[in-house]
Design an enzyme around this catalytic site. Sequence first.
Site, PDB file in Angstrom:
ATOM      1  N   GLU A   1      -8.078 -11.579   9.985  1.00 30.57           N
ATOM      2  CA  GLU A   1      -8.708 -10.272   9.761  1.00 30.57           C
ATOM      3  C   GLU A   1      -9.446 -10.296   8.424  1.00 30.57           C
ATOM      4  O   GLU A   1      -8.943 -10.841   7.436  1.00 30.57           O
ATOM      5  CB  GLU A   1      -7.639  -9.176   9.739  1.00 30.57           C
ATOM      6  CG  GLU A   1      -8.226  -7.783   9.532  1.00 30.57           C
ATOM      7  CD  GLU A   1      -7.166  -6.679   9.547  1.00 30.57           C
ATOM      8  OE1 GLU A   1      -5.954  -7.009   9.440  1.00 30.57           O
ATOM      9  OE2 GLU A   1      -7.544  -5.512   9.670  1.00 30.57           O
TER      10      GLU A   1
ATOM     11  N   ARG B   1     -13.501  -6.019  15.825  1.00 32.56           N
ATOM     12  CA  ARG B   1     -12.546  -4.995  16.221  1.00 32.56           C
ATOM     13  C   ARG B   1     -13.295  -3.685  16.386  1.00 32.56           C
ATOM     14  O   ARG B   1     -14.128  -3.343  15.540  1.00 32.56           O
ATOM     15  CB  ARG B   1     -11.479  -4.852  15.134  1.00 32.56           C
ATOM     16  CG  ARG B   1     -10.335  -3.967  15.517  1.00 32.56           C
ATOM     17  CD  ARG B   1      -9.371  -3.750  14.373  1.00 32.56           C
ATOM     18  NE  ARG B   1      -9.726  -2.575  13.611  1.00 32.56           N
ATOM     19  CZ  ARG B   1      -8.912  -1.972  12.746  1.00 32.56           C
ATOM     20  NH1 ARG B   1      -7.707  -2.472  12.516  1.00 32.56           N
ATOM     21  NH2 ARG B   1      -9.301  -0.897  12.083  1.00 32.56           N
TER      22      ARG B   1
ATOM     23  N   GLU C   1      -3.712  -4.730  19.621  1.00 34.41           N
ATOM     24  CA  GLU C   1      -2.806  -4.881  18.470  1.00 34.41           C
ATOM     25  C   GLU C   1      -1.809  -3.729  18.372  1.00 34.41           C
ATOM     26  O   GLU C   1      -2.162  -2.573  18.635  1.00 34.41           O
ATOM     27  CB  GLU C   1      -3.685  -4.904  17.213  1.00 34.41           C
ATOM     28  CG  GLU C   1      -2.909  -4.973  15.917  1.00 34.41           C
ATOM     29  CD  GLU C   1      -3.848  -4.948  14.710  1.00 34.41           C
ATOM     30  OE1 GLU C   1      -5.026  -5.320  14.850  1.00 34.41           O
ATOM     31  OE2 GLU C   1      -3.386  -4.536  13.633  1.00 34.41           O
TER      32      GLU C   1
ATOM     33  N   ASN D   1       0.819  -1.218   0.000  1.00 35.06           N
ATOM     34  CA  ASN D   1       0.000   0.000   0.000  1.00 35.06           C
ATOM     35  C   ASN D   1       0.853   1.270   0.000  1.00 35.06           C
ATOM     36  O   ASN D   1       1.685   1.466   0.885  1.00 35.06           O
ATOM     37  CB  ASN D   1      -0.889  -0.018   1.262  1.00 35.06           C
ATOM     38  CG  ASN D   1      -2.177   0.736   1.077  1.00 35.06           C
ATOM     39  OD1 ASN D   1      -2.518   1.155  -0.028  1.00 35.06           O
ATOM     40  ND2 ASN D   1      -2.919   0.917   2.172  1.00 35.06           N
TER      41      ASN D   1
ATOM     42  N   HIS E   1     -14.412  -5.134  11.145  1.00 34.11           N
ATOM     43  CA  HIS E   1     -14.022  -3.814  11.654  1.00 34.11           C
ATOM     44  C   HIS E   1     -15.241  -2.955  11.968  1.00 34.11           C
ATOM     45  O   HIS E   1     -15.831  -2.376  11.057  1.00 34.11           O
ATOM     46  CB  HIS E   1     -13.248  -3.049  10.595  1.00 34.11           C
ATOM     47  CG  HIS E   1     -11.855  -3.518  10.391  1.00 34.11           C
ATOM     48  ND1 HIS E   1     -10.892  -2.729   9.821  1.00 34.11           N
ATOM     49  CD2 HIS E   1     -11.252  -4.694  10.673  1.00 34.11           C
ATOM     50  CE1 HIS E   1      -9.754  -3.397   9.758  1.00 34.11           C
ATOM     51  NE2 HIS E   1      -9.948  -4.600  10.255  1.00 34.11           N
TER      52      HIS E   1
ATOM     53  N   ASP F   1      -6.162  -3.606   1.590  1.00 31.75           N
ATOM     54  CA  ASP F   1      -4.988  -3.433   0.713  1.00 31.75           C
ATOM     55  C   ASP F   1      -4.298  -4.769   0.437  1.00 31.75           C
ATOM     56  O   ASP F   1      -3.351  -4.820  -0.351  1.00 31.75           O
ATOM     57  CB  ASP F   1      -4.009  -2.379   1.258  1.00 31.75           C
ATOM     58  CG  ASP F   1      -3.690  -2.512   2.732  1.00 31.75           C
ATOM     59  OD1 ASP F   1      -4.602  -2.347   3.558  1.00 31.75           O
ATOM     60  OD2 ASP F   1      -2.527  -2.783   3.052  1.00 31.75           O
TER      61      ASP F   1
ATOM     62  N   HIS G   1      -2.921 -10.372   9.071  1.00 30.09           N
ATOM     63  CA  HIS G   1      -3.392  -9.107   8.516  1.00 30.09           C
ATOM     64  C   HIS G   1      -4.302  -9.391   7.323  1.00 30.09           C
ATOM     65  O   HIS G   1      -4.005 -10.276   6.526  1.00 30.09           O
ATOM     66  CB  HIS G   1      -2.148  -8.340   8.057  1.00 30.09           C
ATOM     67  CG  HIS G   1      -2.381  -6.935   7.648  1.00 30.09           C
ATOM     68  ND1 HIS G   1      -1.519  -6.289   6.795  1.00 30.09           N
ATOM     69  CD2 HIS G   1      -3.351  -6.049   7.959  1.00 30.09           C
ATOM     70  CE1 HIS G   1      -1.943  -5.049   6.618  1.00 30.09           C
ATOM     71  NE2 HIS G   1      -3.060  -4.874   7.315  1.00 30.09           N
TER      72      HIS G   1
HETATM   73  C1  GCO Z   1      -5.082  -3.415  10.137  1.00 26.73           C
HETATM   74  C2  GCO Z   1      -4.088  -2.428   9.682  1.00 26.73           C
HETATM   75  C3  GCO Z   1      -4.427  -1.665   8.463  1.00 26.73           C
HETATM   76  C4  GCO Z   1      -3.234  -0.853   7.984  1.00 26.73           C
HETATM   77  C5  GCO Z   1      -3.209  -0.859   6.496  1.00 26.73           C
HETATM   78  C6  GCO Z   1      -2.041  -0.093   5.923  1.00 26.73           C
HETATM   79  O1  GCO Z   1      -4.990  -3.786  11.291  1.00 26.73           O
HETATM   80  O2  GCO Z   1      -5.900  -3.810   9.338  1.00 26.73           O
HETATM   81  O3  GCO Z   1      -3.548  -1.693  10.735  1.00 26.73           O
HETATM   82  O4  GCO Z   1      -5.582  -0.903   8.585  1.00 26.73           O
HETATM   83  O5  GCO Z   1      -3.259   0.439   8.471  1.00 26.73           O
HETATM   84  O6  GCO Z   1      -3.211  -2.179   6.049  1.00 26.73           O
HETATM   85  O7  GCO Z   1      -1.951  -0.292   4.558  1.00 26.73           O
HETATM   86 MG    MG Z   2      -3.364  -3.089  12.350  1.00 27.75          MG
END
Ligand code: GCO
Ligand code: MG
Length: 402
Positions: free
Chosen positions: A339, A148, A236, A38, A123, A316, A312
């Site tokens: 996630e 989250r 986190e 990203n 989220h 992105d 993650h």
């Molecule tokens: C998460 C991350 C993202 C990042 C992003 C940056 O926990 O999902 O912190 O929100 O900020 O992937 O490109």
């Molecule tokens: Mg994060």
Amino acid sequence: MATITGAKVIITSPGRNFVTLKITTSDGVTGLGDATLNGRELAVAAYLRDHLVPLLIGRDPDRIEDMWQYLYKGAYWRRGPVTMTAIAAVDTALWDIKGKVAGMPVYDLLGGRARDGAMVYGHASGGSVAELLDDVARFRDLGYRAIRAQAAVPGSPGSYGVRHGAIYEPAATALPEEQLWSTEDYLDFAPSCLGQVREKFGFDFHLLHDVHHRLTPTEAGRLGRAFEELRLFWMEDPTPAELQESFRQIRRATTTPIAVGEVFNSIWDCQQLITERLIDYIRASVVHAGGITHLRRIFHLAELYQVRTGSHGATDLSPVSLSAAVHLDVTVPNFGVQEYMAHSPLTHEVFRTGYELRDGALYPSSAPGLGVELDEEAAARFPYEPKYLPVGRRTDGSVHDW
Ligand code: GCO
Ligand code: MG
């Protein structure tokens, strides 16, 4: 023996930028790998085009581990997000090809499923606590078992993780937006904000929170202690993780579980955190930590130390990455959570996926390979758009970790 005959870098922006590597073999089999970093997309695209594609042509697509070693050790310059994302793209595409050739989904190549689906967290966010509570209710109605929660800190317009519109995309402007941040306001606000979530909805779901690298170890310890009675699934990225030792101090201060690793590229970034049990969840991903081959190694190391996975999965990371993540998630014994931020309908015009969300979990497609297709004609309709992540500034004007 089949050989690699083509490797094409596809850059497309259906709602946001994605870089994808498509490898073709002499048998006409194709495989996809995500190469999206990203805000630095074109650096990986150039690394692939200028330095890796010429090395791939003529090689045996079956030798995945050898290819990984060749690209990693052969570069001499090791690690780093650009190199490791490029290697990940090659590695992921080769697993996709191997699955298609074998007629097996990738999870079967990896030893088969240890579970049918991978629990995900969604989220929930809000510009105020009241908005956040409505959003949490929405995710609960959708069947999510892990949520989250992030809300805008009053007086801190640069609060991380608050959605404006349907989808949260922090890389939103052609040059970096500068966002103001006050640690003091955040520390006063966060425990009461998450406390209101527990007060309203109780404890029958997993509650997560992302600090996004913004605290010192002392501040993080204090926050973790304040969160203890809320029984978070995890806190986190409490501090920037370059300084692995800081997690010792956080650990001494609190029993709130800690997750870290979305910016990690290799097993060396998390070795100390895992082997000293300074964290509970490792968040490294297929795309930014060297592909399925390397992430699996990280997960196996973590298993020895009772550290669970929590990859993650922000938007992105492309649907190719997400698909690869779910294939790996269902196979590892120490899976924790995945996630999941659903991609936009525009993104799905380009990427056709086979994974399914049911009862708060993602189920991988049983199609051979990763089960993702990229429509190149659709991709061509969405050219690259420069987009940067924001930069954080403290209220005195100095730069802070975003
Ligand atoms: C998460 C991350 C993202 C990042 C992003 C940056 O926990 O999902 O912190 O929100 O900020 O992937 O490109
Ligand atoms: Mg994060």
